[in-house]
Scaffold this motif. Structure first.
Motif, PDB file in Angstrom:
ATOM      1  N   CYS A  95       0.843  -1.187   0.000  1.00 31.94           N
ATOM      2  CA  CYS A  95       0.000   0.000   0.000  1.00 31.94           C
ATOM      3  C   CYS A  95       0.881   1.240   0.000  1.00 31.94           C
ATOM      4  CB  CYS A  95      -0.910  -0.001   1.218  1.00 31.94           C
ATOM      5  SG  CYS A  95      -2.075   1.376   1.278  1.00 31.94           S
ATOM      6  N   TYR A  96       0.462   2.242  -0.749  1.00 31.14           N
ATOM      7  CA  TYR A  96       1.181   3.507  -0.861  1.00 31.14           C
ATOM      8  C   TYR A  96       0.206   4.654  -0.637  1.00 31.14           C
ATOM      9  CZ  TYR A  96       2.910   7.641  -3.325  1.00 31.14           C
ATOM     10  OH  TYR A  96       3.256   8.918  -3.670  1.00 31.14           O
ATOM     11  N   SER A  97       0.688   5.718   0.005  1.00 30.74           N
ATOM     12  CA  SER A  97      -0.158   6.890   0.167  1.00 30.74           C
ATOM     13  C   SER A  97       0.681   8.153   0.256  1.00 30.74           C
ATOM     14  CB  SER A  97      -1.034   6.761   1.418  1.00 30.74           C
ATOM     15  OG  SER A  97      -1.982   7.809   1.479  1.00 30.74           O
ATOM     16  N   LYS A  98       0.200   9.197  -0.393  1.00 28.63           N
ATOM     17  CA  LYS A  98       0.767  10.537  -0.264  1.00 28.63           C
ATOM     18  C   LYS A  98      -0.198  11.349   0.586  1.00 28.63           C
ATOM     19  CE  LYS A  98       2.732  12.498  -3.791  1.00 28.63           C
ATOM     20  NZ  LYS A  98       2.928  13.201  -5.085  1.00 28.63           N
ATOM     21  N   ILE A  99       0.281  11.780   1.738  1.00 26.55           N
ATOM     22  CA  ILE A  99      -0.593  12.336   2.761  1.00 26.55           C
ATOM     23  C   ILE A  99      -0.136  13.732   3.157  1.00 26.55           C
ATOM     24  CG2 ILE A  99      -1.301  12.105   5.180  1.00 26.55           C
ATOM     25  CD1 ILE A  99      -1.277   9.061   4.727  1.00 26.55           C
ATOM     26  N   LEU A 100      -1.093  14.653   3.230  1.00 22.96           N
ATOM     27  CA  LEU A 100      -0.852  15.947   3.831  1.00 22.96           C
ATOM     28  C   LEU A 100      -1.060  15.784   5.326  1.00 22.96           C
ATOM     29  CD1 LEU A 100      -0.254  18.967   3.570  1.00 22.96           C
ATOM     30  CD2 LEU A 100      -2.697  19.355   3.243  1.00 22.96           C
ATOM     31  N   ARG A 101       0.006  15.960   6.076  1.00 24.65           N
ATOM     32  CA  ARG A 101      -0.038  15.708   7.500  1.00 24.65           C
ATOM     33  C   ARG A 101      -0.681  16.844   8.271  1.00 24.65           C
ATOM     34  NH1 ARG A 101       6.241  14.574   8.058  1.00 24.65           N
ATOM     35  NH2 ARG A 101       6.151  16.183   6.442  1.00 24.65           N
ATOM     36  N   ARG A 102      -1.066  16.558   9.472  1.00 20.52           N
ATOM     37  CA  ARG A 102      -1.630  17.530  10.383  1.00 20.52           C
ATOM     38  C   ARG A 102      -0.648  17.732  11.540  1.00 20.52           C
ATOM     39  NH1 ARG A 102      -4.301  16.642  14.887  1.00 20.52           N
ATOM     40  NH2 ARG A 102      -4.620  14.426  14.351  1.00 20.52           N
ATOM     41  N   PRO A 103      -0.283  18.977  11.796  1.00 24.87           N
ATOM     42  CA  PRO A 103      -0.684  20.245  11.157  1.00 24.87           C
ATOM     43  C   PRO A 103      -0.155  20.361   9.738  1.00 24.87           C
ATOM     44  CG  PRO A 103       1.103  20.638  12.689  1.00 24.87           C
ATOM     45  CD  PRO A 103       0.675  19.215  12.910  1.00 24.87           C
ATOM     46  N   THR A 104      -0.839  21.134   8.921  1.00 22.72           N
ATOM     47  CA  THR A 104      -0.584  21.139   7.488  1.00 22.72           C
ATOM     48  C   THR A 104       0.771  21.702   7.101  1.00 22.72           C
ATOM     49  OG1 THR A 104      -1.776  23.237   7.257  1.00 22.72           O
ATOM     50  CG2 THR A 104      -3.033  21.203   6.938  1.00 22.72           C
ATOM     51  N   TYR A 105       1.400  22.500   7.968  1.00 19.38           N
ATOM     52  CA  TYR A 105       2.710  23.036   7.607  1.00 19.38           C
ATOM     53  C   TYR A 105       3.779  21.947   7.538  1.00 19.38           C
ATOM     54  CZ  TYR A 105       3.783  22.992  12.655  1.00 19.38           C
ATOM     55  OH  TYR A 105       3.982  22.630  13.968  1.00 19.38           O
ATOM     56  N   LEU A 106       3.475  20.773   8.043  1.00 17.60           N
ATOM     57  CA  LEU A 106       4.393  19.648   7.901  1.00 17.60           C
ATOM     58  C   LEU A 106       4.488  19.165   6.463  1.00 17.60           C
ATOM     59  CD1 LEU A 106       3.518  17.579  11.088  1.00 17.60           C
ATOM     60  CD2 LEU A 106       5.551  18.982  10.691  1.00 17.60           C
ATOM     61  N   GLY A 107       3.499  19.499   5.660  1.00 20.54           N
ATOM     62  CA  GLY A 107       3.529  19.200   4.250  1.00 20.54           C
ATOM     63  C   GLY A 107       3.180  17.762   3.917  1.00 20.54           C
ATOM     64  N   GLU A 108       3.413  17.414   2.653  1.00 23.14           N
ATOM     65  CA  GLU A 108       3.121  16.072   2.176  1.00 23.14           C
ATOM     66  C   GLU A 108       4.256  15.108   2.483  1.00 23.14           C
ATOM     67  OE1 GLU A 108       0.155  16.578  -1.636  1.00 23.14           O
ATOM     68  OE2 GLU A 108       2.315  16.499  -1.998  1.00 23.14           O
ATOM     69  N   TYR A 109       3.888  13.867   2.634  1.00 27.85           N
ATOM     70  CA  TYR A 109       4.869  12.816   2.835  1.00 27.85           C
ATOM     71  C   TYR A 109       4.333  11.525   2.248  1.00 27.85           C
ATOM     72  CZ  TYR A 109       8.904  10.669   5.072  1.00 27.85           C
ATOM     73  OH  TYR A 109      10.107  10.040   5.312  1.00 27.85           O
ATOM     74  N   GLU A 110       5.234  10.686   1.798  1.00 29.20           N
ATOM     75  CA  GLU A 110       4.866   9.407   1.213  1.00 29.20           C
ATOM     76  C   GLU A 110       5.070   8.284   2.217  1.00 29.20           C
ATOM     77  OE1 GLU A 110       7.362   9.420  -2.251  1.00 29.20           O
ATOM     78  OE2 GLU A 110       5.716  10.156  -3.508  1.00 29.20           O
ATOM     79  N   TYR A 111       4.082   7.407   2.287  1.00 34.53           N
ATOM     80  CA  TYR A 111       4.116   6.292   3.224  1.00 34.53           C
ATOM     81  C   TYR A 111       3.920   4.974   2.496  1.00 34.53           C
ATOM     82  CZ  TYR A 111       3.588   9.844   6.836  1.00 34.53           C
ATOM     83  OH  TYR A 111       3.774  10.930   7.649  1.00 34.53           O
ATOM     84  N   TRP A 112       4.499   3.943   3.059  1.00 35.92           N
ATOM     85  CA  TRP A 112       4.378   2.585   2.539  1.00 35.92           C
ATOM     86  C   TRP A 112       3.907   1.640   3.627  1.00 35.92           C
ATOM     87  CZ3 TRP A 112       4.919   1.452  -2.533  1.00 35.92           C
ATOM     88  CH2 TRP A 112       5.600   2.380  -3.331  1.00 35.92           C
TER      89      TRP A 112
END
Length: 122
Positions: A95-112
């Motif tokens: 499984c793969y996901s590109k997620i905008l983290r909370r709080p949003t200033y942390l930005g996007e990150y990719e997870y596996w």
């Protein structure tokens, strides 16, 4: 932190079906893309299916017409319905996901995810 948890892998006969699930949890503001990749021994990890926040889908050429990706936004979960399975589909599915983290200033990150084994054999 964000985690992806996969389920639904297993052993099926050629021509059979299997449904994979992946649930994302943690400090999530939004999921911009989510889907599946697979990797067989000695081979590169290749795209299986991906769905974006706008519900656009993308499939690997070898699975078009056989696999269907869908999502449940309320549950942060993506599904992969796998039909007409072939021995060539045997692989570890990630499984793969590109997620905008909370709080949003942390930005996007990719997870596996950790991966789940799919074996298609008689």
């Amino acid at each position: 932190q964000v985690q992806l948890v996969e389920s639904g892998g297993g052993l099926v006969q050629p021509g059979g079906s299997l449904r994979l699930s992946c649930a994302a949890s943690g400090s999530i503001f939004s999921i911009n893309a989510m889907g599946w990749y697979r990797q067989a021994p000695g081979k590169q990890r290749n795209l299986v299916a991906l769905i974006t926040s706008g519900a656009s889908t993308n499939y690997g050429d070898s699975v078009k017409g056989r696999f269907t990706i869908s999502r449940d936004n309320a549950k942060n979960t993506v599904y992969l319905q796998m039909n007409s399975l072939k021995p060539e589909d045997t692989a570890d599915y990630y499984c793969y996901s590109k997620i905008l983290r909370r709080p949003t200033y942390l930005g996007e990150y990719e997870y596996w995810g950790q991966g789940t084994q799919v074996t298609v054999s008689s």
